[in-house]
Structure formats: C-alpha cells, structure tokens
Design a protein around this motif. Structure first.
Motif, short mmCIF file in Angstrom:
data_model
loop_
_atom_site.label_atom_id
_atom_site.label_comp_id
_atom_site.label_asym_id
_atom_site.label_seq_id
_atom_site.Cartn_x
_atom_site.Cartn_y
_atom_site.Cartn_z
N ILE A 1 28.21 51.93 71.48
CA ILE A 1 28.79 51.42 70.25
C ILE A 1 27.94 51.75 69.04
CG2 ILE A 1 29.28 49.28 68.97
CD1 ILE A 1 30.44 48.13 71.56
N PHE A 2 26.61 51.65 69.18
CA PHE A 2 25.73 51.83 68.04
C PHE A 2 24.98 53.16 68.04
CE2 PHE A 2 26.40 47.24 68.12
CZ PHE A 2 26.70 47.02 66.78
N LEU A 3 25.42 54.10 68.90
CA LEU A 3 24.79 55.41 68.93
C LEU A 3 25.01 56.13 67.59
CD1 LEU A 3 23.27 57.43 70.75
CD2 LEU A 3 25.51 58.38 71.38
N GLY A 4 23.92 56.48 66.93
CA GLY A 4 24.00 57.10 65.62
C GLY A 4 24.17 56.12 64.49
N ASN A 5 24.29 54.85 64.83
CA ASN A 5 24.49 53.80 63.83
C ASN A 5 23.66 52.58 64.24
OD1 ASN A 5 25.70 52.55 61.56
ND2 ASN A 5 27.27 51.62 62.85
N GLU A 6 22.43 52.85 64.68
CA GLU A 6 21.59 51.83 65.32
C GLU A 6 21.18 50.72 64.35
OE1 GLU A 6 21.08 55.06 65.54
OE2 GLU A 6 21.25 55.58 67.68
N ILE A 7 21.09 49.52 64.91
CA ILE A 7 20.53 48.39 64.15
C ILE A 7 19.02 48.46 64.33
CG2 ILE A 7 20.47 45.89 63.88
CD1 ILE A 7 23.26 45.79 65.13
N ALA A 8 18.32 48.93 63.32
CA ALA A 8 16.89 49.20 63.47
C ALA A 8 16.11 48.83 62.21
CB ALA A 8 16.68 50.68 63.79
N ASN A 9 14.83 48.61 62.41
CA ASN A 9 13.91 48.32 61.31
C ASN A 9 12.70 49.25 61.45
OD1 ASN A 9 12.57 47.18 59.15
ND2 ASN A 9 11.84 45.39 60.33
N LYS A 10 12.53 50.12 60.46
CA LYS A 10 11.44 51.10 60.46
C LYS A 10 11.45 51.95 61.73
CE LYS A 10 8.45 48.28 57.50
NZ LYS A 10 7.14 47.60 57.36
N GLY A 11 12.64 52.31 62.13
CA GLY A 11 12.80 53.20 63.28
C GLY A 11 12.76 52.52 64.62
N VAL A 12 12.61 51.20 64.64
CA VAL A 12 12.57 50.44 65.91
C VAL A 12 13.89 49.68 66.07
CG1 VAL A 12 11.40 48.68 67.26
CG2 VAL A 12 10.07 50.20 65.76
N ILE A 13 14.59 49.94 67.18
CA ILE A 13 15.88 49.29 67.41
C ILE A 13 15.69 47.82 67.71
CG2 ILE A 13 17.89 49.21 68.94
CD1 ILE A 13 17.57 52.21 69.36
N HIS B 1 17.98 42.70 70.34
CA HIS B 1 18.58 41.35 70.31
C HIS B 1 19.78 41.33 69.37
CE1 HIS B 1 18.93 37.02 70.55
NE2 HIS B 1 18.85 36.94 69.22
N ALA B 2 19.58 41.87 68.16
CA ALA B 2 20.67 41.91 67.18
C ALA B 2 21.80 42.83 67.67
CB ALA B 2 20.15 42.40 65.83
N THR B 3 21.43 43.92 68.33
CA THR B 3 22.42 44.85 68.86
C THR B 3 23.29 44.17 69.90
OG1 THR B 3 20.97 46.75 68.47
CG2 THR B 3 22.74 47.04 70.08
N THR B 4 22.67 43.41 70.78
CA THR B 4 23.41 42.71 71.84
C THR B 4 24.35 41.66 71.25
OG1 THR B 4 21.63 43.04 73.44
CG2 THR B 4 23.20 41.28 73.91
N LEU B 5 23.86 40.90 70.28
CA LEU B 5 24.69 39.87 69.65
C LEU B 5 25.90 40.49 68.94
CD1 LEU B 5 22.02 37.42 68.14
CD2 LEU B 5 23.45 37.08 70.17
N LYS B 6 25.64 41.56 68.21
CA LYS B 6 26.73 42.22 67.49
C LYS B 6 27.73 42.85 68.46
CE LYS B 6 28.78 43.73 63.75
NZ LYS B 6 29.47 42.79 62.84
N THR B 7 27.21 43.40 69.57
CA THR B 7 28.11 43.98 70.58
C THR B 7 29.02 42.91 71.16
OG1 THR B 7 26.49 45.68 71.15
CG2 THR B 7 28.22 45.24 72.75
N LYS B 8 28.47 41.75 71.48
CA LYS B 8 29.28 40.65 72.02
C LYS B 8 30.39 40.26 71.05
CE LYS B 8 25.80 38.52 75.05
NZ LYS B 8 24.95 37.31 75.28
N GLU B 9 30.04 40.23 69.77
CA GLU B 9 31.02 39.88 68.74
C GLU B 9 32.15 40.90 68.68
OE1 GLU B 9 31.06 39.97 63.89
OE2 GLU B 9 29.22 39.26 64.86
N LEU B 10 31.79 42.19 68.76
CA LEU B 10 32.78 43.25 68.71
C LEU B 10 33.66 43.27 69.96
CD1 LEU B 10 30.49 46.05 67.26
CD2 LEU B 10 32.42 44.99 66.07
#
Length: 511
Positions: A103-115, A118-127
């Motif tokens: 889902i987030f390939l190429g559109n990663e939820i990241a901060n300073k290059g670090v994915i 936790h936020a990715t999993t939560l957002k995935t569940k929502e979607l």
C-alpha cells in the motif's frame, strides 16, 4: 453547468498496425462518477493510460486539461502528484511483500528516511476497513486470493490524496456483496467531493453509481449521456457499445443431457502452507454429458481451490477422495496427466496462470496441445498459424495479427486467448473459473454460445462465477459452496438469486 475537473480533447494514440484512439473526447465534472463503456479493445484502458502518464506525453496527440490546466504527464508519478490515481485492471502488487508494504510502496510514512512502521500499520488498518478487507496488514499478498488483492489495490489508491480516482474494472474480482460495498464506498466518496471515472462491463453497476457515461467504440467517442436526464438503461448502453440491439443476454439452448460421466467423491483438500487447515471438506459432485454445471459461492468459499485441486492437484496438500471418469477411477497427479485424460481448466487469473504475456497469440493458443501440431517432435508452424487464425476468427479476438504479444491486448481479448487454448485441447470436461470476468456484453454472448456448442457436443462444463445471473442464465444445475462444503444443489427450474444466496451462506447442506 458544473465545473469540469477533467477534459481530454482529440486524443489520438497509435500502436504498430492499429489506431487505438482516434480523436477521443472526454469531459468529467467535479464531484461526479463518470462511467466509460465500450467493448473490449474499444480503447477505454488505453485512454486512461494516456491520462495517467503510463503512455507519456509525446506518444499521443491531443490535450489533457486537469482543473483547467494543460497537463503533459511523462510518468504516473506526475499525474499522482496532481491527485489523479488509477487502479488498473491488471494487478500491480508485489506478491512477496506484505499488504502494508504494498500500500505504501513509494509513498512511505517516514521521518528522515526511516519508515514509521507503527503509523504505517495503523493507517493500513484504517484503509483496509474502508474497503472491507479483514486481513492483517502484515499478511503477504501472495497468500490472499485475486479478489482480496484487488481490494489492496483500492486501499493503495486511497492512501494518496485523490482528486480523481480512476477504476478499471474494480469489481471484476469481487463477489456481489463485496462489489456492493465498493460501489457504496464510491458513492460516499462522491458525497465528500471526490470525482471518479469507472470502467466496468457490469452495466448494473453503471446504472447504480454513474452520473454520466461516455461510450467508446472502435477507438472513437460515440456519445456522452446523462444517466438521469437521458433515462439511460442497460439496453441503451449496450446499443451504443455494440452498435446494435442485443435482445437476449444468454443464447437459447435445448439441453441434451446424457449419463453421469465425471464424479468427485468425498474430496478433501488441505491448505498448501497451513496443512492442518482443511480448505475443501468432503465435497461430492457429478457432471453429466452435455450438462453445464455451476458452482456458486462467496469469496473465500473454496471455489477456485476446489477446481485447481481437481485439475492435476495444482492446489493443496493431503488431498484425498475419488475421481471417476466414465465409471472408472482416475488419478490426476499433475496438470499434464489431467490434460491427457481430457480435463481443462481456465484459471480466474489469466495473467498469472493463463497466459505467457511475452509470447505471441499463436503460441499461447497452441501451448497446451503441442502434440496436435507436431510430427516427429517437429513443430508444424504453418499448422500453428492456421489454428491460431481459426480461433482468432471464432472468438473474435481483436488484434492486428496473431503474431502480436498477448500482453499487448486488452483483458477481454486475453481471456479469449485462454479460452481458445483450452478449447483447442478438445477436453471432455472444461472447468471455467470466472470465464467472462472483464469481458463486455457482446463478447460474453459469443463465449456463452461457444460454451453451449461444447455442451451440445457432449462435453461436460463446470462454471465457477461470482455473477449469479450468469450461472442462472447458463447452467442446468448449480451447486452452492460455503467454507469448502457443498451446501446446496439446485436444478435450473428451481434456482433463483435469493435461493442461491441463502445456500451460499449456509454451513450445512439443505435437507
């Protein structure tokens, strides 16, 4: 008049030997659901690939205006940055990655290059909740079926800031309940101001959700209709698509049903990875000569798993039970032995299991029956060409040449190639898994006619379909399947959608 979010003017696109689009025009209003209809090969998907940048600026002529600005998209990323997101008919997921990674390939939820996982999993569940998919974000895509993979594609599109959502056959892999949920979701998005373009051969879906419809035929714009003001119904759409009235969706047939000649008894199949999980549970079914038998079931019921386990044990572990053909027990321990003994299987996944996309049409058609066009282990290329041309004409495969690569054709024409391949193998029993998925109404009728002809020749046909009207229109008898168990068996004269749905949701066979 509402503001236009999109205007495509005089779009022309050519491929070697064929003009796919010839001065096509399309206007989409803000906040509307706009349907794009046409037969397979009419140019619908090509037009959307031009819009999204798959076919970049410079490879076509004409203008694209999005929110009144001229756009020259060179990549998909260019169109996505403006809020145009397309979900292609062909799945574009990486099987080895998880749902959240896809889902987030190429559109990663990241901060300073670090994915941020936790936020990715939560957002995935929502979607996933939005699209009605009850799976863990960590589930690998290759462990879920085609229908669920389509829902992951939709969730992936929703993860971006969408202004115009393009859906190319979005419900082709979904059963009726899941399709209904998706269509309701589209209507909800429209209420929130999102615009959408939907390509679908399921005309009842067009009637349900579309505000406007543009019909394309042979690469040209035929007309644009307002669904309410022009009082558009399915017959009106069909006439625009095929250029004529189509009075009957299913060809008439007087069945000539003979004796039972294929039986599956006490059939049990376990999951190939989780070998303690039974997928098919004590299934018994039979097919008579000249009979068309259907299997109805919700997604996850085990329909495809049952078909593949019968076809040379190409699915499952610890398979037990009996198969009888002409009263004699038979053993299909691999696909080759199944083919040799007169069994053919048209997969629901034509790209993954049905075709070699990089090979040409003639090679795909003859691939399963090379012995019929070889002598002393030497391929008769002239005979191969004659066979391919025969099926090209018989199934009306739209292509400039049988030397065209299968991957360059529309989804419906690819499906016709798969059908040609297995019909050429001259099977006694033909298992068709979603045989008309992604195929327009005109081509469906042609395929139904071929199925009827095979049945009239004494072949046994087993059809798996998510479209209950298709099963009711074609089958002499229908089994219902739920959680790997046969829960009902209905003859044509007693079957209807309500009864089928009732048995499809039962846990026990009707008494």
């Amino acid at each position: 008049m509402a503001n236009l979010i999109l205007e495509m003017k005089d779009i022309t696109k050519e491929f070697p030997g064929v003009k796919a689009l010839d001065k096509v025009n399309l206007q989409v209003k803000e906040g509307e659901i706009h349907a794009l209809c046409g037969e397979n090969g009419a140019g619908k998907s090509t037009l959307m690939k031009v819009l999204s940048g798959v076919y970049p600026f410079g490879t076509y002529s004409g203008d694209i205006l999005f929110q009144n600005e001229i756009c020259n998209f060179k990549t998909i990323k260019d169109s996505e940055e403006l809020g145009i997101v397309i979900i292609h008919q062909e799945l574009a997921l990486i099987p080895e990655l998880s749902i959240s990674e896809n889902i987030f390939l190429g559109n990663e939820i990241a901060n300073k290059g670090v994915i941020n996982w936790h936020a990715t999993t939560l957002k995935t569940k929502e979607l996933l909740k939005k699209v009605g998919l009850n799976e863990s974000p960590n589930t690998k895509v290759d462990s879920i079926g085609v229908g669920k993979q389509q829902l992951v594609e939709i969730a992936k599109a929703l993860s971006k800031e969408v202004k115009l959502l393009i859906l190319d056959e979005p419900t082709a892999s979904l059963n009726e309940d899941d399709s209904e949920n998706l269509l309701n979701l589209l209507i909800e998005f429209k209420k929130q101001g999102m615009s959408a373009i939907i390509i679908s051969h399921k005309l009842n879906e067009i009637e349900k959700v579309a505000d406007s419809i543009t019909i394309i035929r042979d690469g040209q714009t035929i007309e644009t209709l307002n669904m309410k003001q022009d009082k558009v119904d399915e017959d009106r759409i069909i006439k625009g698509m095929v250029g004529r009235d189509l009075t009957n969706r299913y060809p008439t047939r007087t069945p000539k049903i003979g004796q039972t000649f294929f039986e599956v008894k006490n059939w049990n199949v376990y999951h190939p990875l989780h070998t303690d999980r039974k997928v098919i549970d004590d299934v018994n079914l039979h097919i008579r000569k000249g009979e068309i038998v259907g299997i109805a079931g919700l997604m996850g019921a085990g329909r495809t798993e049952l078909a593949m386990s019968i076809f040379g044990k190409s699915y499952g572990k610890k398979i037990s039970g009996q198969m009888l053909k002409d009263g004699q027990e038979v053993h299909f321990n691999d696909v080759s032995s199944a083919i040799e003994q007169g069994i053919a299987y048209v997969s629901e996944d034509r790209k993954g299991n049905g075709l070699i996309l990089m090979e040409d049409i003639k090679q795909n058609i003859t691939l399963a029956s090379l012995s019929k066009i070889t002598k002393n282990a030497i391929l008769d290329k002239n005979k191969e060409i004659l066979v391919a041309e025969e099926y090209r004409e018989k199934l009306r495969i739209k292509t400039p040449s049988i030397f065209q690569k299968a991957g360059n054709l529309s989804g419906g024409n690819q499906q016709k190639i798969v059908l040609s391949k297995w019909i050429f193998s001259e099977p006694d029993i033909l298992i068709l898994d979603e045989p008309t998925r992604g195929i327009d109404v005109g081509a469906k009728y042609e395929i139904y006619t071929i199925i009827n002809e095979l049945a009239m020749d004494g072949k046994g046909i087993l059809i798996i379909s998510s479209e209950l009207p298709e099963l009711l229109g074609m089958c002499d008898r229908i089994y219902t399947l739920n959680e790997g168990r046969i829960t009902g068996e209905l003859n044509k004269d007693e079957a209807n959608q309500e009864k089928l749905m009732t048995y499809m949701t039962r846990s026990k066979i009707r008494g």
